[in-house]
Design an enzyme around this catalytic site. Structure first.
Site, PDB file in Angstrom:
ATOM      1  N   ASN A  45     -17.018  27.720  76.541  1.00 16.55           N
ATOM      2  CA  ASN A  45     -17.682  26.566  77.157  1.00 16.55           C
ATOM      3  C   ASN A  45     -17.173  26.293  78.584  1.00 16.55           C
ATOM      4  OD1 ASN A  45     -19.263  24.288  77.359  1.00 16.55           O
ATOM      5  ND2 ASN A  45     -18.000  23.034  75.994  1.00 16.55           N
ATOM      6  N   HIS A  75     -20.506  14.977  62.597  1.00 15.02           N
ATOM      7  CA  HIS A  75     -20.046  14.023  63.618  1.00 15.02           C
ATOM      8  C   HIS A  75     -20.822  12.716  63.525  1.00 15.02           C
ATOM      9  CE1 HIS A  75     -18.239  16.998  66.764  1.00 15.02           C
ATOM     10  NE2 HIS A  75     -17.916  17.329  65.528  1.00 15.02           N
ATOM     11  N   ARG A 106     -16.648  12.888  60.961  1.00 20.03           N
ATOM     12  CA  ARG A 106     -15.713  12.588  62.057  1.00 20.03           C
ATOM     13  C   ARG A 106     -16.216  11.369  62.817  1.00 20.03           C
ATOM     14  NH1 ARG A 106     -14.849  15.967  67.663  1.00 20.03           N
ATOM     15  NH2 ARG A 106     -16.454  14.511  68.341  1.00 20.03           N
ATOM     16  N   TYR A 122     -15.301  10.674  75.858  1.00 18.41           N
ATOM     17  CA  TYR A 122     -15.736  11.981  75.374  1.00 18.41           C
ATOM     18  C   TYR A 122     -15.823  11.977  73.853  1.00 18.41           C
ATOM     19  CZ  TYR A 122     -16.085  16.938  74.656  1.00 18.41           C
ATOM     20  OH  TYR A 122     -16.523  18.175  74.262  1.00 18.41           O
ATOM     21  N   ASP A 156     -10.803  12.783  66.142  1.00 13.29           N
ATOM     22  CA  ASP A 156     -10.331  13.754  67.133  1.00 13.29           C
ATOM     23  C   ASP A 156      -9.759  13.011  68.331  1.00 13.29           C
ATOM     24  OD1 ASP A 156      -9.973  15.859  68.866  1.00 13.29           O
ATOM     25  OD2 ASP A 156     -11.941  16.759  68.506  1.00 13.29           O
ATOM     26  N   HIS A 209      -8.517  14.584  70.934  1.00 10.06           N
ATOM     27  CA  HIS A 209      -8.798  15.417  72.116  1.00 10.06           C
ATOM     28  C   HIS A 209      -7.604  15.611  73.034  1.00 10.06           C
ATOM     29  CE1 HIS A 209     -13.183  14.530  71.197  1.00 10.06           C
ATOM     30  NE2 HIS A 209     -13.096  15.839  71.198  1.00 10.06           N
ATOM     31  N   GLU A 259      -7.044  14.985  64.546  1.00 13.84           N
ATOM     32  CA  GLU A 259      -7.158  16.272  65.245  1.00 13.84           C
ATOM     33  C   GLU A 259      -6.607  16.197  66.672  1.00 13.84           C
ATOM     34  OE1 GLU A 259     -11.176  17.670  65.252  1.00 13.84           O
ATOM     35  OE2 GLU A 259     -10.854  18.938  67.001  1.00 13.84           O
ATOM     36  N   GLU A 283      -8.109  24.170  68.499  1.00 15.24           N
ATOM     37  CA  GLU A 283      -9.377  24.697  69.022  1.00 15.24           C
ATOM     38  C   GLU A 283      -9.235  25.296  70.419  1.00 15.24           C
ATOM     39  OE1 GLU A 283     -11.639  20.980  68.782  1.00 15.24           O
ATOM     40  OE2 GLU A 283     -11.791  21.012  70.956  1.00 15.24           O
ATOM     41  N   ARG A 313      -7.154  24.742  63.333  1.00 20.41           N
ATOM     42  CA  ARG A 313      -8.462  24.345  63.858  1.00 20.41           C
ATOM     43  C   ARG A 313      -9.034  25.379  64.805  1.00 20.41           C
ATOM     44  NH1 ARG A 313     -12.467  21.849  63.633  1.00 20.41           N
ATOM     45  NH2 ARG A 313     -13.003  20.953  65.631  1.00 20.41           N
ATOM     46  N   HIS A 334     -13.143  25.453  63.862  1.00 18.59           N
ATOM     47  CA  HIS A 334     -13.883  24.772  64.927  1.00 18.59           C
ATOM     48  C   HIS A 334     -15.359  25.179  64.836  1.00 18.59           C
ATOM     49  CE1 HIS A 334     -14.044  24.054  69.575  1.00 18.59           C
ATOM     50  NE2 HIS A 334     -14.222  22.939  68.921  1.00 18.59           N
ATOM     51  N   ASP A 349     -20.925  24.504  70.996  1.00 17.01           N
ATOM     52  CA  ASP A 349     -20.653  25.540  72.004  1.00 17.01           C
ATOM     53  C   ASP A 349     -20.100  26.817  71.368  1.00 17.01           C
ATOM     54  OD1 ASP A 349     -18.602  23.129  72.282  1.00 17.01           O
ATOM     55  OD2 ASP A 349     -17.440  24.940  72.652  1.00 17.01           O
ATOM     56  N   GLU A 365     -16.089  22.549  60.462  1.00 20.07           N
ATOM     57  CA  GLU A 365     -16.867  21.624  61.293  1.00 20.07           C
ATOM     58  C   GLU A 365     -18.301  22.134  61.434  1.00 20.07           C
ATOM     59  OE1 GLU A 365     -15.683  21.501  65.411  1.00 20.07           O
ATOM     60  OE2 GLU A 365     -16.445  19.464  65.673  1.00 20.07           O
ATOM     61  N   TRP A 367      -6.009  16.938  78.382  1.00 20.62           N
ATOM     62  CA  TRP A 367      -7.284  17.250  77.752  1.00 20.62           C
ATOM     63  C   TRP A 367      -7.036  18.371  76.810  1.00 20.62           C
ATOM     64  CZ3 TRP A 367     -11.742  15.887  76.394  1.00 20.62           C
ATOM     65  CH2 TRP A 367     -12.952  16.593  76.621  1.00 20.62           C
TER      66      TRP A 367
HETATM   67  C1  CS2 Z   1     -14.542  19.012  69.908  1.00 26.68           C
HETATM   68  C2  CS2 Z   1     -15.335  20.051  70.626  1.00 26.68           C
HETATM   69  O1  CS2 Z   1     -15.623  19.732  67.982  1.00 26.68           O
HETATM   70  C3  CS2 Z   1     -14.592  19.287  68.423  1.00 26.68           C
HETATM   71  O2  CS2 Z   1     -13.616  19.053  67.758  1.00 26.68           O
HETATM   72  O3  CS2 Z   1     -13.239  18.846  70.322  1.00 26.68           O
HETATM   73  O4  CS2 Z   1     -16.623  19.600  70.758  1.00 26.68           O
HETATM   74  C4  CS2 Z   1     -14.803  20.477  71.983  1.00 26.68           C
HETATM   75  O5  CS2 Z   1     -14.682  19.377  72.819  1.00 26.68           O
HETATM   76  C5  CS2 Z   1     -15.699  21.490  72.601  1.00 26.68           C
HETATM   77  O6  CS2 Z   1     -15.882  22.534  71.727  1.00 26.68           O
HETATM   78  C6  CS2 Z   1     -15.117  21.969  73.910  1.00 26.68           C
HETATM   79  O7  CS2 Z   1     -15.778  23.084  74.344  1.00 26.68           O
HETATM   80 MG    MG Z   2     -11.838  18.861  68.694  1.00 27.10          MG
END
Ligand code: CS2
Ligand code: MG
Length: 407
Positions: free
Chosen positions: A38, A123, A148, A160, A215, A217, A241, A267, A288, A317, A321, A344, A407
């Site tokens: 991504n 989600h 989630r 985000y 999450d 992040h 997460e 991830e 993950r 994960h 993407d 997920e 991040w």
């Molecule tokens: C996120 C993702 O799914 C998740 O847990 O953290 O959407 C992540 O932000 C993206 O895959 C980043 O490319």
């Molecule tokens: Mg994530």
């Protein structure tokens, strides 16, 4: 011996960008691999096209382990997301070819099914609790047993992981795609104050049964993550997460000392070495990682087998993407391994389905990879030609004073 006749790198953007590798054997059997990274898609496309595909022509398509080791070791430079995504695509495509030639779904070659289906989480998100409630109710009505929860934080602007719309399916993130990186604000103190009340509300609203996930992040320091894990304990999360940027694996020792909230990490990681301390010291509960960014079926299975020794489970994960090819590969692996935890599932939209014809199914909170030979995914070149690459990036986070944040 069945030699590789061609290897093509396909870039398309049905809603979002996907890099797909298509390998064809001398007898015309086609295998697909996902190489989508991504925001850095074209780097992997170039790595494959300029440096990997010329090496593949004439190799024996059946020698998957040898090809993996050759690509990993012969480059001199090891690991990293670009390299490991490229190796992943080759690995997936070769497994696809092998399983198609065997006339079996891939999971049969990985040892067969260890369970009837794959537990997935969806989600839900909202700008406030009312919207979040609608979003969770929609997921539960679709049969999901695990959801989630992400929510906006009062006083913080866009966050985000919170979808732009809550009525329809929360299709992909970031909600606002942009050709250049967009910056968002972040304030850990506000977030830490707000989140426990959100889960208190969620348990009061939805009861004890739904498995709830969250999450972070990678945004917290170790002591902040420890506090959040502890504050969330009464609400019985399935997992918290990416609480810290975990390339500092030792930091999780501190988090673990303070909380029994289960932790999931990985991830952004791409090799078994990124997980060594986390797994060996049982500092996490779920790996993950994605099949697409860790060297494919071969790379991720190695991590999962290592995790199994330490009672750490899988939690692959599966955002949008990861292409439908990567999603299918994950589902075959999920079904076959013993230490499966959860998968997920963000679900791709209708445009992606025009390009990628999949045979995996969803029903009542579970998925199955299907029984078509191979990965069970076909690529439609004609549809793909209607969706050329578009530059798109994740947002970046800055603190109130302008400092670039984790991040
Ligand atoms: C996120 C993702 O799914 C998740 O847990 O953290 O959407 C992540 O932000 C993206 O895959 C980043 O490319
Ligand atoms: Mg994530």
């Amino acid at each position: 011996m069945t030699t590789i006749r061609s290897a093509e790198v396909l870039v398309s953007s049905p809603s979002r960008n996907f890099v797909t590798l298509r390998i064809t054997s001398e007898d015309g059997v086609v295998g697909l691999g996902d190489a989508t990274l991504n925001g850095r898609e074209l780097a992997v496309a170039s790595y494959l096209r300029d440096h990997v595909t010329p090496l593949l022509i004439g190799l024996d398509a059946h020698r998957i382990e040898d090809t993996w080791q050759f690509l990993y070791r012969s480059a001199y430079w090891r690991r990293g997301p670009v390299t490991m995504s490229a190796i992943a695509a080759v690995d997936m495509a070769l497994w696809d070819i092998k399983a198609r030639r065997a006339g079996m779904p891939l999971y049969q070659l990985l040892g067969g099914a260890s369970r009837a289906g794959v537990l997935v989480y969806a989600h839900a998100s909202g700008g406030d609790l009312a919207q979040l409630g609608d979003s969770v109710r929609a997921r539960l009505a679709e049969g999901y047993k695990a959801v989630r929860l992400q929510v906006a934080v009062p006083g913080m602007g866009s966050v985000y992981g919170v979808g732009a719309t809550v009525a329809g399916r929360y299709a992909y993130e970031p909600a606002k795609r942009a050709g250049l990186t967009v910056e968002e604000g972040w304030d850990s103190a506000r977030y830490l104050r707000h989140l426990p009340g959100v889960f208190e509300w969620a348990r009061a609203e939805f009861g004890p049964d739904p498995m709830l996930l969250h999450d972070a992040h990678h945004r917290l320091t170790p002591i902040q993550a420890a506090r959040l894990g502890r504050d969330l304990e009464p609400y019985d999360l399935f997992w918290l997460e990416d609480c810290t940027p975990a390339e500092n694996q030792e930091a999780l020792r501190l988090v673990r000392q303070h909380t029994v909230t289960p932790l999931a990490i990985g991830e952004v990681m791409n090799s078994i070495h990124d997980f060594r301390t986390l797994i060996q010291e049982q500092l996490i509960d779920y790996v993950r990682a994605s099949v697409t960014h860790t060297g494919g079926i071969t790379g991720l299975r190695r991590i999962f087998d290592f995790a199994a020794l330490h009672q750490v489970k899988s939690g692959s994960h599966g955002p949008t993407d990861i292409s439908p090819v990567g999603m299918a590969a994950a589902l075959h692996l999920d079904l076959a391994i013993h230490n499966f935890g959860i998968q997920e599932y963000m679900a791709h939209d209708a445009l992606a389905a025009e390009v990628f014809r999949t045979s995996y199914t969803y029903a009542d909170g579970m998925m199955h990879p299907g029984n078509a030979p191979g990965l069970g995914v076909d690529y439609d070149d004609e549809a793909a030609s209607r969706f050329p690459y578009e530059a798109a990036y994740l947002p970046a986070a800055r603190l109130v004073d302008g400092t670039v944040h984790d991040w």
